[in-house]
Design a protein around this motif. Structure first.
Motif, PDB file in Angstrom:
ATOM      1  N   PHE A 130       0.804  -1.210   0.000  1.00  8.60           N
ATOM      2  CA  PHE A 130       0.000   0.000   0.000  1.00  8.60           C
ATOM      3  C   PHE A 130       0.844   1.270   0.000  1.00  8.60           C
ATOM      4  O   PHE A 130       0.305   2.371   0.019  1.00  8.60           O
ATOM      5  CB  PHE A 130      -0.967   0.001   1.182  1.00  8.60           C
ATOM      6  CG  PHE A 130      -1.971  -1.121   1.084  1.00  8.60           C
ATOM      7  CD1 PHE A 130      -3.038  -1.040   0.210  1.00  8.60           C
ATOM      8  CD2 PHE A 130      -1.822  -2.262   1.846  1.00  8.60           C
ATOM      9  CE1 PHE A 130      -3.952  -2.068   0.103  1.00  8.60           C
ATOM     10  CE2 PHE A 130      -2.725  -3.298   1.752  1.00  8.60           C
ATOM     11  CZ  PHE A 130      -3.794  -3.198   0.881  1.00  8.60           C
ATOM     12  N   ASP A 131       2.153   1.134  -0.038  1.00  6.59           N
ATOM     13  CA  ASP A 131       3.030   2.305  -0.046  1.00  6.59           C
ATOM     14  C   ASP A 131       2.920   3.112  -1.334  1.00  6.59           C
ATOM     15  O   ASP A 131       3.158   4.312  -1.343  1.00  6.59           O
ATOM     16  CB  ASP A 131       4.493   1.897   0.143  1.00  6.59           C
ATOM     17  CG  ASP A 131       4.761   1.356   1.539  1.00  6.59           C
ATOM     18  OD1 ASP A 131       3.890   1.505   2.415  1.00  6.59           O
ATOM     19  OD2 ASP A 131       5.842   0.776   1.739  1.00  6.59           O
ATOM     20  N   ASN A 132       2.567   2.463  -2.413  1.00  9.74           N
ATOM     21  CA  ASN A 132       2.563   3.119  -3.716  1.00  9.74           C
ATOM     22  C   ASN A 132       1.174   3.263  -4.328  1.00  9.74           C
ATOM     23  O   ASN A 132       1.054   3.585  -5.502  1.00  9.74           O
ATOM     24  CB  ASN A 132       3.462   2.343  -4.688  1.00  9.74           C
ATOM     25  CG  ASN A 132       4.888   2.321  -4.206  1.00  9.74           C
ATOM     26  OD1 ASN A 132       5.461   3.361  -3.932  1.00  9.74           O
ATOM     27  ND2 ASN A 132       5.443   1.137  -4.066  1.00  9.74           N
ATOM     28  N   ILE A 133       0.139   3.034  -3.529  1.00 10.32           N
ATOM     29  CA  ILE A 133      -1.219   3.133  -4.060  1.00 10.32           C
ATOM     30  C   ILE A 133      -1.594   4.610  -4.253  1.00 10.32           C
ATOM     31  O   ILE A 133      -1.200   5.469  -3.463  1.00 10.32           O
ATOM     32  CB  ILE A 133      -2.224   2.415  -3.134  1.00 10.32           C
ATOM     33  CG1 ILE A 133      -3.551   2.198  -3.847  1.00 10.32           C
ATOM     34  CG2 ILE A 133      -2.401   3.146  -1.825  1.00 10.32           C
ATOM     35  CD1 ILE A 133      -4.472   1.219  -3.152  1.00 10.32           C
ATOM     36  N   ASP A 134      -2.325   4.882  -5.289  1.00 11.35           N
ATOM     37  CA  ASP A 134      -2.800   6.241  -5.566  1.00 11.35           C
ATOM     38  C   ASP A 134      -3.846   6.608  -4.508  1.00 11.35           C
ATOM     39  O   ASP A 134      -4.925   6.020  -4.461  1.00 11.35           O
ATOM     40  CB  ASP A 134      -3.413   6.279  -6.968  1.00 11.35           C
ATOM     41  CG  ASP A 134      -3.896   7.652  -7.383  1.00 11.35           C
ATOM     42  OD1 ASP A 134      -4.437   8.391  -6.525  1.00 11.35           O
ATOM     43  OD2 ASP A 134      -3.749   7.979  -8.564  1.00 11.35           O
ATOM     44  N   HIS A 135      -3.515   7.570  -3.647  1.00 11.15           N
ATOM     45  CA  HIS A 135      -4.382   7.926  -2.529  1.00 11.15           C
ATOM     46  C   HIS A 135      -5.756   8.413  -3.011  1.00 11.15           C
ATOM     47  O   HIS A 135      -6.787   8.047  -2.434  1.00 11.15           O
ATOM     48  CB  HIS A 135      -3.725   8.992  -1.657  1.00 11.15           C
ATOM     49  CG  HIS A 135      -4.516   9.341  -0.437  1.00 11.15           C
ATOM     50  ND1 HIS A 135      -4.638   8.483   0.634  1.00 11.15           N
ATOM     51  CD2 HIS A 135      -5.244  10.433  -0.131  1.00 11.15           C
ATOM     52  CE1 HIS A 135      -5.410   9.038   1.543  1.00 11.15           C
ATOM     53  NE2 HIS A 135      -5.786  10.231   1.117  1.00 11.15           N
TER      54      HIS A 135
END
Length: 67
Positions: free
Chosen positions: A44-49
């Motif tokens: 989840f570090d690189n998920i589009d917020h």
């Protein structure tokens, strides 16, 4: 809400347990010649917020959960 999940999704769902998930894996691994491993750490570090919030707003109606 439960119908949003894949039938093989066992995490934090009513009537589903980790033991059932392991049993399903055992059944399928004996039928298949392959296994997929996924390391969730950092997933989840690189998920589009913005995209994540859009999905949450669609599925979650409790405003407190969206803060």
């Amino acid at each position: 809400m439960d119908n949003c999940f894949h039938t093989d999704s066992y995490g934090y769902r009513p009537e589903k347990s980790a033991r059932q998930a392991v049993e399903q894996v055992r059944r399928r691994c004996w039928r298949m010649d392959w296994v997929v491993e996924f390391d969730i750490k950092g997933a989840f570090d690189n998920i589009d917020h913005a995209l994540l919030m859009k999905a949450l707003r669609h599925h979650v109606k409790t405003k407190l959960a969206l803060m």
